[in-house]
Design an enzyme around this catalytic site. Structure first.
Site, short mmCIF file in Angstrom:
data_model
loop_
_atom_site.label_atom_id
_atom_site.label_comp_id
_atom_site.label_asym_id
_atom_site.label_seq_id
_atom_site.Cartn_x
_atom_site.Cartn_y
_atom_site.Cartn_z
CG HIS A 87 -2.02 1.00 1.18
ND1 HIS A 87 -1.85 2.32 1.54
CD2 HIS A 87 -3.31 0.88 0.79
CE1 HIS A 87 -3.00 2.96 1.39
NE2 HIS A 87 -3.90 2.12 0.93
CG ASP B 186 -8.14 -2.96 -2.85
OD1 ASP B 186 -9.31 -2.54 -2.85
OD2 ASP B 186 -7.15 -2.21 -2.91
#
Length: 441
Positions: free
Chosen positions: A317, A375
């Site tokens: 991320h 996700d």
């Protein structure tokens, strides 16, 4: 050009910038927030030294002050208004979190009832707006529809366009949060050729959304409480995430004093990008390509090979250098959803769990701090519940609307209003003499 160590005076911290070209010096203030890194105030850098900062992607630039969301990427912490996301996901619901993002505090019983009632009373959309859908092809991507229809709301609700009027701003906020599930469900129904389902004010925000998505007029529909809770949890986890691409887009559009419907449509357009809101669909596609647990080592090796274009989607991320706290919650939610649906042994979920286990034991991923993000599991949950992959990003846009609007309100409340205007480092040609057409070689 060099920067000295920061110096400390009686009242403030500063850092000295020295331009070696002309030996100019300038002190910049170092500002502190409640928590998190200090920031260097560079607002007068151009005025005083004729210099810009250079920060592609704004990786080290704070674009605003904000009291809404705080992320500590190194520790894997996400807080909204001081509350940990894990606590909000387990103890609260999306309506409470939306209220808190907008107004700063969790609502009491009276405030909660009033807010919920306001939302329910605005969940319908203008009947004429429904005709817009007939202008789209049946195979239009739902996000394309969302961008168009949400932007078109400004053509229908003229009584909530004046951003200088607090009452109109509030009405626009309620309308957007309330109508987003309706608009999204209608996009899905249009794509599959089923009639639109009107909102049901007897249901919760997420229960109503599930009914509009999956019910048909020929049968009664009662939302499954386990699935309803899972979607509500998903909405809480996606409600806001600091100054990401879509939130920054909303703020930038809002800085021009655009109406709120246009600002949120701009945010939806930014979210549509596969590097932002579409990553969970990419995770599912990756898992399908891997196909079997026995092939995981092969794809782990491909991900580590710099010359191989393959990447492990759902890992790593921009901000988090630790396990994304939202992914932990969704991992547990996935177990609950699959158990309720009787598909606890779903191959893709088992494959995801094993991929996570192997990757987190690999020195390469540990060293690079590549942990599962939000996700990684959300697509598995949505697919199991019957949402097509084309709706995955829409499921992100619905709850993020509350965060976008909170950020928009905060921006409009700033004491100094300035239109967003990033600067650049020009690398093109210097002035050149124009060449007439008949003399060009």
């Amino acid at each position: 050009m060099t920067a000295s160590d920061k110096t400390k005076s009686a009242n403030k911290n500063t850092i000295t910038i020295i331009n070696n070209k002309n030996n100019q010096r300038h002190e910049l203030d170092i500002l502190s927030g409640t928590v998190g890194p200090d920031v260097i105030d560079v607002r007068k850098l151009y005025h005083d030294l004729n210099l810009f900062t250079y920060d592609p992607g704004y990786t080290s630039t704070a674009s605003c002050d904000s009291a809404i969301t705080y992320i500590d990427g190194e520790k894997g912490i996400l807080m909204h208004r001081g509350y940990l996301i894990e606590e909000l996901a387990s103890e609260s619901d999306f309506m409470d979190v939306s209220y808190m993002l907008l107004f700063g505090e969790l609502p009491n019983a009276r405030q909660q009832k009033r807010f919920n009632t306001e939302i329910k009373m605005q969940s319908l959309v203008d009947e004429q707006l429904m005709r817009f859908y007939n202008g789209f092809r049946r195979d239009a991507h739902p996000m394309a529809i969302m961008v168009g229809v949400v932007g078109a709301l400004s053509a229908f609700y003229h009584d909530s366009l004046d951003i200088s009027d607090p009452k109109q701003r509030h009405l626009a906020t309620i309308r957007l949060i309330a109508k987003m599930p309706t608009i999204a469900a209608m996009a899905y129904k249009y794509a599959i050729g089923q009639p639109f389902v009107y909102p049901d004010n007897s249901l919760s925000y997420t229960g109503n959304f599930l009914k509009m998505m999956f019910s048909v007029p020929a049968e009664d529909y009662i939302p499954n409480p386990v699935l309803e809770r899972a979607i509500d949890c998903l909405f809480v986890l996606h409600a806001d995430h600091e100054q990401n691409a879509s939130t920054s887009t909303v703020r930038l559009a809002g800085s021009s004093q655009a109406n709120p419907f246009a600002c949120i449509a701009a945010g939806i357009a930014s979210l549509w990008g596969p590097a932002h809101g579409g990553a969970n669909e990419a995770v599912l596609n990756m898992l399908k390509v891997i196909g079997d647990k026995e092939r995981i080592p092969e794809f782990i090796a491909k991900a580590k090979d710099r010359n191989d274009p393959f990447r492990l989607m759902g890992f790593g991320h921009r901000v988090y250098k630790n396990y994304d706290p939202r992914a932990k919650v969704l991992k547990e939610s996935a177990h609950a959803v699959l158990k309720e649906l009787g598909v606890e042994d779903q191959p893709l979920f088992e494959l995801a769990l094993e991929l996570e286990r192997i990757a987190l034991e690999d020195e390469y991923f540990i060293k690079k701090k590549l942990f599962p993000n939000v996700d990684f599991y959300s697509g598995i949950i949505l697919q199991a519940m019957g949402f097509p992959s084309s709706m995955f990003t829409v499921m992100f846009a619905i709850p993020r609307t509350a965060g976008w609007l909170s950020q928009w309100h905060e921006m409009l409340g700033e004491s100094v209003q300035k239109i967003g205007r990033p600067r650049q480092r020009y690398t093109g040609k210097d002035h050149r003499k124009f060449v007439p057409k008949d003399k060009r070689v």
